[in-house]
Design an enzyme around this catalytic site. Structure first.
Site, PDB file in Angstrom:
ATOM      1  N   SER A 144       4.122 -38.335  23.899  1.00 27.71           N
ATOM      2  CA  SER A 144       4.026 -38.572  22.449  1.00 27.71           C
ATOM      3  C   SER A 144       2.659 -39.164  22.150  1.00 27.71           C
ATOM      4  O   SER A 144       2.092 -39.887  22.987  1.00 27.71           O
ATOM      5  CB  SER A 144       5.107 -39.558  22.002  1.00 27.71           C
ATOM      6  OG  SER A 144       4.900 -39.939  20.662  1.00 27.71           O
ATOM      7  N   TYR A 158       9.116 -47.710  22.831  1.00 32.44           N
ATOM      8  CA  TYR A 158       9.117 -46.241  22.969  1.00 32.44           C
ATOM      9  C   TYR A 158       7.717 -45.767  23.341  1.00 32.44           C
ATOM     10  O   TYR A 158       7.549 -44.932  24.232  1.00 32.44           O
ATOM     11  CB  TYR A 158       9.580 -45.616  21.649  1.00 32.44           C
ATOM     12  CG  TYR A 158       9.328 -44.131  21.517  1.00 32.44           C
ATOM     13  CD1 TYR A 158      10.174 -43.207  22.125  1.00 32.44           C
ATOM     14  CD2 TYR A 158       8.257 -43.647  20.777  1.00 32.44           C
ATOM     15  CE1 TYR A 158       9.950 -41.837  22.003  1.00 32.44           C
ATOM     16  CE2 TYR A 158       8.021 -42.284  20.643  1.00 32.44           C
ATOM     17  CZ  TYR A 158       8.876 -41.388  21.261  1.00 32.44           C
ATOM     18  OH  TYR A 158       8.645 -40.036  21.133  1.00 32.44           O
TER      19      TYR A 158
HETATM   20  P1  NAP Z   1      15.812 -34.720  18.798  1.00 30.85           P
HETATM   21  O1  NAP Z   1      15.749 -33.695  17.728  1.00 30.85           O
HETATM   22  O2  NAP Z   1      16.468 -36.033  18.534  1.00 30.85           O
HETATM   23  O3  NAP Z   1      16.457 -34.045  20.084  1.00 30.85           O
HETATM   24  C1  NAP Z   1      16.648 -34.820  21.231  1.00 30.85           C
HETATM   25  C2  NAP Z   1      17.335 -33.983  22.278  1.00 30.85           C
HETATM   26  O4  NAP Z   1      17.491 -34.807  23.442  1.00 30.85           O
HETATM   27  C3  NAP Z   1      18.724 -33.523  21.861  1.00 30.85           C
HETATM   28  O5  NAP Z   1      18.908 -32.222  22.323  1.00 30.85           O
HETATM   29  C4  NAP Z   1      19.641 -34.503  22.595  1.00 30.85           C
HETATM   30  O6  NAP Z   1      20.886 -33.937  22.969  1.00 30.85           O
HETATM   31  C5  NAP Z   1      18.841 -34.740  23.856  1.00 30.85           C
HETATM   32  N1  NAP Z   1      19.237 -35.981  24.509  1.00 30.85           N
HETATM   33  C6  NAP Z   1      19.320 -37.223  23.978  1.00 30.85           C
HETATM   34  N2  NAP Z   1      19.756 -38.086  24.911  1.00 30.85           N
HETATM   35  C7  NAP Z   1      19.950 -37.364  26.052  1.00 30.85           C
HETATM   36  C8  NAP Z   1      20.396 -37.687  27.351  1.00 30.85           C
HETATM   37  N3  NAP Z   1      20.730 -38.942  27.680  1.00 30.85           N
HETATM   38  N4  NAP Z   1      20.501 -36.685  28.257  1.00 30.85           N
HETATM   39  C9  NAP Z   1      20.191 -35.406  27.946  1.00 30.85           C
HETATM   40  N5  NAP Z   1      19.744 -35.039  26.723  1.00 30.85           N
HETATM   41  C10 NAP Z   1      19.627 -36.015  25.793  1.00 30.85           C
HETATM   42  O7  NAP Z   1      14.342 -35.115  19.320  1.00 30.85           O
HETATM   43  P2  NAP Z   1      12.951 -34.318  19.300  1.00 30.85           P
HETATM   44  O8  NAP Z   1      12.178 -34.817  18.155  1.00 30.85           O
HETATM   45  O9  NAP Z   1      13.147 -32.870  19.508  1.00 30.85           O
HETATM   46  O10 NAP Z   1      12.304 -34.978  20.609  1.00 30.85           O
HETATM   47  C11 NAP Z   1      12.166 -34.290  21.837  1.00 30.85           C
HETATM   48  C12 NAP Z   1      11.101 -34.997  22.654  1.00 30.85           C
HETATM   49  O11 NAP Z   1       9.879 -35.004  21.910  1.00 30.85           O
HETATM   50  C13 NAP Z   1      11.429 -36.464  22.969  1.00 30.85           C
HETATM   51  O12 NAP Z   1      11.019 -36.784  24.270  1.00 30.85           O
HETATM   52  C14 NAP Z   1      10.595 -37.214  21.937  1.00 30.85           C
HETATM   53  O13 NAP Z   1      10.276 -38.502  22.373  1.00 30.85           O
HETATM   54  C15 NAP Z   1       9.373 -36.317  21.853  1.00 30.85           C
HETATM   55  N6  NAP Z   1       8.575 -36.485  20.635  1.00 30.85           N
HETATM   56  C16 NAP Z   1       9.088 -36.173  19.412  1.00 30.85           C
HETATM   57  C17 NAP Z   1       8.277 -36.351  18.285  1.00 30.85           C
HETATM   58  C18 NAP Z   1       8.748 -36.045  16.895  1.00 30.85           C
HETATM   59  O14 NAP Z   1       8.059 -36.410  15.920  1.00 30.85           O
HETATM   60  N7  NAP Z   1       9.878 -35.372  16.707  1.00 30.85           N
HETATM   61  C19 NAP Z   1       6.976 -36.847  18.433  1.00 30.85           C
HETATM   62  C20 NAP Z   1       6.517 -37.148  19.692  1.00 30.85           C
HETATM   63  C21 NAP Z   1       7.313 -36.958  20.805  1.00 30.85           C
HETATM   64  P3  NAP Z   1      22.216 -34.143  22.055  1.00 30.85           P
HETATM   65  O15 NAP Z   1      21.805 -33.613  20.712  1.00 30.85           O
HETATM   66  O16 NAP Z   1      23.217 -33.315  22.733  1.00 30.85           O
HETATM   67  O17 NAP Z   1      22.487 -35.604  22.040  1.00 30.85           O
END
Ligand code: NAP
Length: 249
Positions: A144, A158
């Site tokens: 991130s 985080y």
């Molecule tokens: P999201 O929409 O909240 O999706 C998170 C995913 O992770 C969901 O599929 C969830 O599964 C899964 N998950 C959560 N806890 C888990 C666990 N204990 N074991 C296995 N799977 C788990 O998040 P996102 O925004 O796509 O984020 C994905 C990655 O990108 C993360 O590492 C986040 O830190 C990073 N990121 C995101 C952003 C942003 O702005 N969105 C920015 C920088 C970095 P369930 O739905 O089944 O719970």
């Protein structure tokens, strides 16, 4: 049958789900991991299958070592050894000042974002690296921009967890280069997914959009396209890189 087998953790929604959909179009056989969202996971798998991909779903909480072990055993049995990994599952915990975060929440974030990511990477290396009889391949860790921006007042813990992902990426790339495994990371900025609402900040993207040089948040597809590029042979001389996907923020 494709000889490229991709595991994406945290792929029921958001960036992981977009990665699965794009990977399906590029001919990977796919293991889709998620923790709880059965319906979303089924929908993502259905979209990938409609694009012609073989997809297996494995529900497993990758913050738990025994679940990581079960995840890989299931994938081994159903698809064979993986050749590619997107180490994506991550959470922020509830937004707050650093001093106010409950120790249990802090531990929950680190258990998934750091320990979980390390254990998943370790199990992947034992399948992909030539030192373990694997064919070589590629790993993309999802970091991130927070690792370098620090997320003050929102979730410093985080940001620290994602700093660990950057270090993992650099170290593993150097350790595994001779073993035919490229290791890179993407550093998304503000991306339109449900993660912001889940941290208790449904207006976060709207509030911070003026700080983005390109003038808007990014989409999961925009992140997924870079992930697919880093996985592919088009990035054959790229390893140890952390690619900002942040609209310049
Ligand atoms: P999201 O929409 O909240 O999706 C998170 C995913 O992770 C969901 O599929 C969830 O599964 C899964 N998950 C959560 N806890 C888990 C666990 N204990 N074991 C296995 N799977 C788990 O998040 P996102 O925004 O796509 O984020 C994905 C990655 O990108 C993360 O590492 C986040 O830190 C990073 N990121 C995101 C952003 C942003 O702005 N969105 C920015 C920088 C970095 P369930 O739905 O089944 O719970």
């Amino acid at each position: 049958m494709s000889d490229r087998v991709l595991l994406v953790t945290g792929a029921s929604r958001g960036i992981g789900a977009a990665t699965v959909r794009l990977a399906a179009q590029e001919g990977y056989r796919i293991a889709l991991n998620y923790a709880s969202a059965d319906t979303e996971a089924e929908e993502t798998a259905a979209a990938a299958r409609a694009a012609g991909a073989e997809v297996v779903l494995v529900k497993a909480d990758v913050s738990r070592p025994e679940e990581v072990e079960r995840l890989f055993a299931e994938v081994d049995g159903r698809l064979g050894r993986i050749t590619h990994l997107v180490n994506n599952a991550g959470i922020t915990g509830p937004a707050s000042r650093f001093a106010e975060i409950a120790p249990a929440e802090l531990a929950r974030v680190l258990d998934l974002n750091v320990t979980g990511a390390l254990l998943v990477a370790q199990a992947a290396v034992k399948r992909i690296s030539t030192a373990y009889g694997g064919p070589g391949g590629a790993i993309v860790n999802v970091s991130s921009m927070a690792a370098r921006l620090g997320s003050p007042g929102e979730y410093v813990w985080y940001a620290a967890s994602k700093g660990a992902i950057d270090s993992l990426t650099i170290g593993l790339a150097r350790e595994l280069g001779p073993e035919w495994v490229r290791v890179n990371a993407v550093a998304p900025g503000l991306i339109e997914t449900g993660i912001h609402e889940r941290s208790g900040q449904p207006d976060r993207l709207q509030r911070l959009a003026p700080t983005i040089p390109l003038g808007r948040p990014g989409t999961s597809d925009e992140v997924a396209r870079s992930i697919l590029w880093l996985l592919s042979d088009a990035a054959s001389y790229v390893t140890g890189a952390v690619l900002n996907i942040s609209g310049g923020r």
